[in-house]
Motif scaffolding. Structure first.
Motif, mmCIF file in Angstrom:
data_model
loop_
_atom_site.group_PDB
_atom_site.id
_atom_site.type_symbol
_atom_site.label_atom_id
_atom_site.label_comp_id
_atom_site.label_asym_id
_atom_site.label_seq_id
_atom_site.Cartn_x
_atom_site.Cartn_y
_atom_site.Cartn_z
ATOM 1 N N ASN A 34 0.834 -1.194 0.000
ATOM 2 C CA ASN A 34 0.000 0.000 0.000
ATOM 3 C C ASN A 34 0.873 1.250 0.000
ATOM 4 N N GLU A 37 2.092 1.472 -3.507
ATOM 5 C CA GLU A 37 1.021 1.263 -4.478
ATOM 6 C C GLU A 37 1.525 0.457 -5.669
ATOM 7 N N GLY A 64 -7.667 -1.639 -0.847
ATOM 8 C CA GLY A 64 -6.810 -0.832 0.016
ATOM 9 C C GLY A 64 -6.310 -1.584 1.228
#
Length: 130
Positions: A34, A37, A64
């Motif tokens: 995360n 990304e 997410g």
């Protein structure tokens, strides 16, 4: 209909796929970061393993997910299995074999993803075929 291609999906999502062998856990074949990304994938995987791993990690990106827990892992496996396996193909193969390993090989998925898909059929989450 065309088969699901996690590479194309990642490209549409603008999600980088990066090959690295220094993943956080030596048993890991791929992971979603995360923070970065991006999906990190161990190099030199069998094509079917790579395909399933990227499909799984895309789900983590879409939701997410941060960290690692059983609920997120099970969700990622279920969604990846639904995307990777077309019931119509499964129906055609069922006429020639009931061996999940053979079916997985023919569908270009791992046995784990095949077992997840079959469990969803047994639970009534997916219609038998079609």
């Amino acid at each position: 209909a065309i088969d699901y291609d996690p590479w194309v999906h990642a490209e549409l999502l603008d999600l980088p796929i990066i090959f690295r062998d220094d993943l956080p856990d030596p048993d890991m074949v791929a992971c979603y970061s995360n923070e970065h990304e991006a999906v990190f994938v161990r190099s030199n995987l069998h094509a079917d393993v790579e395909r399933c791993a990227i499909a799984h990690e895309i789900v983590h990106f879409e939701h997410g997910d941060v960290g690692n827990n059983d609920i997120q892992e099970e969700r990622a496996d279920r969604i990846a299995a639904r995307r990777l396996i077309r019931p119509s193909r499964l129906e055609r193969l069922a006429a020639s074999t009931e061996d999940p390993a053979v079916v997985a090989l023919e569908l270009h998925v791992t046995e784990k993803i095949m077992r997840v898909f079959m469990r969803m059929i047994r639970q009534g989450r997916i219609r038998r075929y079609g």
